[in-house]
Enzyme design. Structure first.
Site, PDB file in Angstrom:
ATOM      1  N   HIS A  12      49.684 -35.521   3.822  1.00  0.00           N
ATOM      2  CA  HIS A  12      51.003 -35.111   4.322  1.00  0.00           C
ATOM      3  C   HIS A  12      52.127 -35.581   3.389  1.00  0.00           C
ATOM      4  O   HIS A  12      53.270 -35.796   3.832  1.00  0.00           O
ATOM      5  CB  HIS A  12      51.246 -35.646   5.738  1.00  0.00           C
ATOM      6  N   SER A  47      67.671 -28.707 -20.639  1.00  0.00           N
ATOM      7  CA  SER A  47      68.725 -28.007 -19.911  1.00  0.00           C
ATOM      8  C   SER A  47      69.795 -27.526 -20.884  1.00  0.00           C
ATOM      9  O   SER A  47      70.101 -28.201 -21.875  1.00  0.00           O
ATOM     10  CB  SER A  47      69.355 -28.952 -18.886  1.00  0.00           C
ATOM     11  N   LYS A  87      68.116 -33.887 -19.747  1.00  0.00           N
ATOM     12  CA  LYS A  87      67.042 -33.319 -18.948  1.00  0.00           C
ATOM     13  C   LYS A  87      65.781 -33.057 -19.765  1.00  0.00           C
ATOM     14  O   LYS A  87      65.827 -32.621 -20.907  1.00  0.00           O
ATOM     15  CB  LYS A  87      67.488 -32.005 -18.298  1.00  0.00           C
ATOM     16  N   GLU A 133      55.943 -25.936 -13.514  1.00  0.00           N
ATOM     17  CA  GLU A 133      56.686 -25.071 -12.603  1.00  0.00           C
ATOM     18  C   GLU A 133      56.240 -23.613 -12.724  1.00  0.00           C
ATOM     19  O   GLU A 133      56.138 -22.891 -11.726  1.00  0.00           O
ATOM     20  CB  GLU A 133      58.183 -25.204 -12.865  1.00  0.00           C
TER      21      GLU A 133
END
Length: 475
Positions: free
Chosen positions: A155, A276, A282, A289
């Site tokens: 979970h 970024s 970043k 992803e």
């Protein structure tokens, strides 16, 4: 060029032409089409439908076309409806009208499904090789972390301490199932539809077994109507590809979490990250992803084909023109995605200290108390309640389980003795789980060894199937 039209009095409207045209996506079947036509030609010569001399000219022309297709010298043009009409146009250009004789005894219906099945046999093997490489990368990382203790999660909450090697190698097991599904697909779908004609077979091709053997198939499909209308093999392939996508998505999700500042478990190589356009600091886990994102595409392709197939009556229907693009897209995307995920995994640097840091937080050792009591004859339901009381006591006192005074343990339950504290550390908890499926380092090492042994067997099977099709023009 079209392969029909004699009974029509006017040419098709341009809207109809645009709707019907498939050559811009089915052209990738051209190498398989050449191979099928070569086998078909050999049978037509044997049946004396085509003379020896004409057959030699046609074979020479087909082999020239194969080479020209490979180099890009020959391709489809605006006049071609599909890959079949383009190849026939090329034959006629080289041989004159005799080029059209190759069509005897076959239909686009059985030709296209044979091409398509050969394409999938070939490309699923290519996907298999890439999955094998990813499993190798995962196993390599797993073996580095056999002694690394981590927090297990259920979970997305801290659960019980585990060996981090087990966390990584679970993906190897899932991907090995994908390989098994592909091998199972290869066995089930190694039956040729060629010779079915439009739907009823052909007296000009009385021995489809010969074609099947020459093309590398194990045998011939049992029913000519089913042969031209069956796309189970495509739907099943899309399911397998979707499952691979789901497994890659799970890997991606974990790498996204692990590489965050909150987890800080892993440093993803710059080679598999992006930055970024506005925030100079970043470093984004874009491979992970994209692995997560593309799963939707794989699932969508499977759904699209199942909807096409669900209500088709009788034999071939033109709806089946919609069978190829979802398959082509899923294959293309996986061939791009798998090497990137493998690179991300193989170059990842896991931060052992950070991984182990949280292994004993959130009272992750509470189950050790319940197990301790169960071994001493306390019913597990009661043992579970007692362990919960220990957790509540710790919360009230702002201490950890191993800090409970011995005198307080006996107050919570008389079976709790001082030796319990020997069990309340992550090393003891992990080491105690020595079953074949357990999380101890020894158990996980044996599991990884089994995975590697099974992978060798699968790789041998891949090589065997590749050898069977080694004569293909497409190879």
């Amino acid at each position: 060029m079209t392969l029909w039209g004699g009974r029509f009095s006017i040419d098709p409207d341009q809207a109809m032409v645009a709707l019907s045209r498939s050559v811009h996506f089915d052209w990738r079947l051209a190498p398989y089409e050449i191979e099928v036509n070569l086998v078909h030609l050999s049978n037509l010569i044997s049946e004396k439908v085509i003379s020896e001399n004409d057959g030699k000219d046609l074979k020479k022309a087909l082999l020239e076309l194969a080479q020209e297709i490979g180099t890009g010298k020959f391709s489809f043009d605006a006049s071609d409806e599909d890959v079949h009409s383009a190849i026939e146009r090329g034959l006629i250009a080289k041989c004159g009208d005799i080029g059209g004789s190759i069509r005897a005894g076959r239909s686009r219906n059985d030709l296209v499904v044979t091409d398509f099945k050969l394409y999938l046999i070939d490309h699923l093997l290519e996907v298999s090789v890439l999955i094998s490489e990813l499993i190798d990368a995962l196993n390599t990382q797993s073996k580095i972390h056999l002694k690394t203790i981590a927090s297990g999660f259920t979970h997305t909450q801290h659960a019980q301490p585990i060996t981090f090697a087990q966390e990584i190698s679970k993906h190897s097991v899932a991907l090995l199932r994908d390989l098994d599904r592909i091998m199972d697909w290869q066995r089930r779908n190694s039956y040729s539809p060629f010779g079915a004609g439009a739907l009823a077979g052909s007296p000009l091709q009385p021995n489809p077994e010969n074609s099947a053997k020459e093309l590398g198939f194990e045998g011939v499909m049992a029913n000519s109507i089913d042969a031209v209308s069956d796309r189970d093999f495509a739907a099943e392939a899309l399911f397998i590809l979707a499952m691979i996508g789901v497994h890659l998505s799970r890997i991606g999700e974990e790498f996204v979490l692990w590489s965050s500042a909150e987890f800080n478990y892993v440093e993803i190589s710059d080679a598999y990250s992006t930055g970024s356009s506005i925030m100079p600091q970043k470093k984004n886990a874009d491979v992970a992803e994209l692995a997560r994102g593309k799963s939707g595409r794989f699932i969508g392709n499977l759904t699209a084909l199942l909807v096409v197939l669900k209500g088709l009556p009788f034999a071939y229907n033109r709806d089946l023109q919609e069978d190829k693009e979802p398959v082509f897209d899923s294959i293309d995307q996986l061939l791009i995605l798998l090497p990137a995920v493998t690179g991300m995994v193989s170059t990842a640097k896991f931060k052992t200290e950070n991984i182990s840091k949280g292994a004993d937080v959130a009272f992750s050792l509470a189950t050790e108390i319940a197990d301790y009591l169960a071994k001493r004859g306390v019913a597990f339901a009661q043992a579970h309640e007692v362990a919960g009381k220990c957790v509540r006591y710790c919360e009230e006192q702002s201490i950890q389980l191993h800090e409970i005074p011995v005198v307080e343990l006996s107050k919570i339950h008389p079976a709790l003795k001082g030796d319990l504290l020997d069990h309340l550390n992550v090393q003891a908890a992990v080491s105690a789980r020595t079953s074949s499926i357990g999380t101890s380092s020894g158990s996980v090492e044996k599991s990884i060894n089994h995975i590697e042994s099974d992978l060798k067997k699968v790789n041998k099977e891949i090589s065997r199937i590749q050898e069977r099709f080694s004569g293909m023009i497409s190879q």
